[in-house]
Scaffold this motif. Sequence first.
Motif, short mmCIF file in Angstrom:
data_model
loop_
_atom_site.label_atom_id
_atom_site.label_comp_id
_atom_site.label_asym_id
_atom_site.label_seq_id
_atom_site.Cartn_x
_atom_site.Cartn_y
_atom_site.Cartn_z
N THR A 171 -9.24 -4.38 -96.96
CA THR A 171 -9.20 -4.81 -95.56
C THR A 171 -9.89 -6.15 -95.37
OG1 THR A 171 -11.19 -3.54 -95.09
CG2 THR A 171 -9.08 -2.47 -94.63
N GLU A 172 -10.73 -6.57 -96.31
CA GLU A 172 -11.40 -7.87 -96.20
C GLU A 172 -10.43 -9.01 -96.51
OE1 GLU A 172 -14.63 -8.69 -95.23
OE2 GLU A 172 -14.55 -6.61 -94.57
N THR A 173 -9.75 -8.93 -97.67
CA THR A 173 -8.88 -10.02 -98.12
C THR A 173 -7.41 -9.78 -97.75
OG1 THR A 173 -8.54 -8.94 -100.26
CG2 THR A 173 -10.38 -10.50 -100.08
N MET A 174 -7.08 -8.55 -97.30
CA MET A 174 -5.72 -8.16 -96.96
C MET A 174 -4.78 -8.36 -98.16
SD MET A 174 -5.66 -9.46 -93.02
CE MET A 174 -4.21 -8.63 -92.45
N GLU A 175 -5.27 -7.94 -99.35
CA GLU A 175 -4.50 -8.09 -100.59
C GLU A 175 -4.38 -6.74 -101.29
OE1 GLU A 175 -6.70 -11.00 -102.77
OE2 GLU A 175 -5.74 -12.68 -101.77
N TYR A 176 -3.36 -6.64 -102.15
CA TYR A 176 -3.14 -5.46 -102.98
C TYR A 176 -4.32 -5.27 -103.93
CZ TYR A 176 -1.19 -2.93 -107.02
OH TYR A 176 -0.99 -2.06 -108.06
N VAL A 177 -4.78 -4.02 -104.09
CA VAL A 177 -5.87 -3.72 -105.03
C VAL A 177 -5.35 -2.91 -106.20
CG1 VAL A 177 -8.11 -2.60 -105.32
CG2 VAL A 177 -7.59 -3.78 -103.20
N GLU A 178 -4.69 -1.76 -105.90
CA GLU A 178 -4.19 -0.88 -106.96
C GLU A 178 -3.20 0.10 -106.36
OE1 GLU A 178 -7.70 1.10 -108.34
OE2 GLU A 178 -7.95 2.21 -106.48
N ARG A 179 -2.53 0.85 -107.26
CA ARG A 179 -1.68 1.95 -106.80
C ARG A 179 -2.56 3.09 -106.32
NH1 ARG A 179 2.76 2.60 -111.54
NH2 ARG A 179 4.46 1.45 -110.57
N ALA A 180 -2.09 3.84 -105.34
CA ALA A 180 -2.88 4.97 -104.85
C ALA A 180 -2.62 6.20 -105.69
CB ALA A 180 -2.51 5.25 -103.40
#
Length: 187
Positions: free
Chosen positions: A178-187
């Motif tokens: 939510t800070e960078t509004m970027e993909y992190v990983e698959r859930a």
Amino acid sequence: MAKINGNEIRPGNVLEHNGGLWVAVKVGHVKPGKGGAFAQVEMKNLRNGSKLNERFRSADKVERVRLEQKDQQFLYETDGMLVFMDSETFEQVEIPADILGDRRPFLQDGMTIQLEYYESEALNASLPERVTCQIVETEPVVKGQTAANSFKPAVLDNGVRVMVPPFVAQDESIVVSTETMEYVERA
């Protein structure tokens, strides 16, 4: 409230200055060749969002404000107001939707977020660092495309566009910062 010296101001500190509440965004310590050292502080008003650059010498006293933090559960949105419920007292609170800014789409029903209060006024809201969202639209996987630094656009269930790796397909759940509004990983 505690008074602190001008050289003790750190980013994130909330200060009472010129009759308003300000959060220190950037702090730079300057030692000019002539004269005394000072802290160059970039501040943002918590009530109206205006910015201010101010110099504080080490001898200057500044009023540091402590905000009370409470966990609140999001219930619903009505007429541009977000309605939250206190987890302990079950008291309901209405807060303007623009308090979250461009992170508003990541607020989900039943989500617990942290609100910061000064006396009884809510000034700031912080979402969890990571949120799980579902991809509703993206390009199909292209066979043979390498995963090295190639991303494709995707639209999430909340309408936000993010860039995702090529192996992520439509209808998959992913974790988004939510800070960078970027993909992190698959859930």
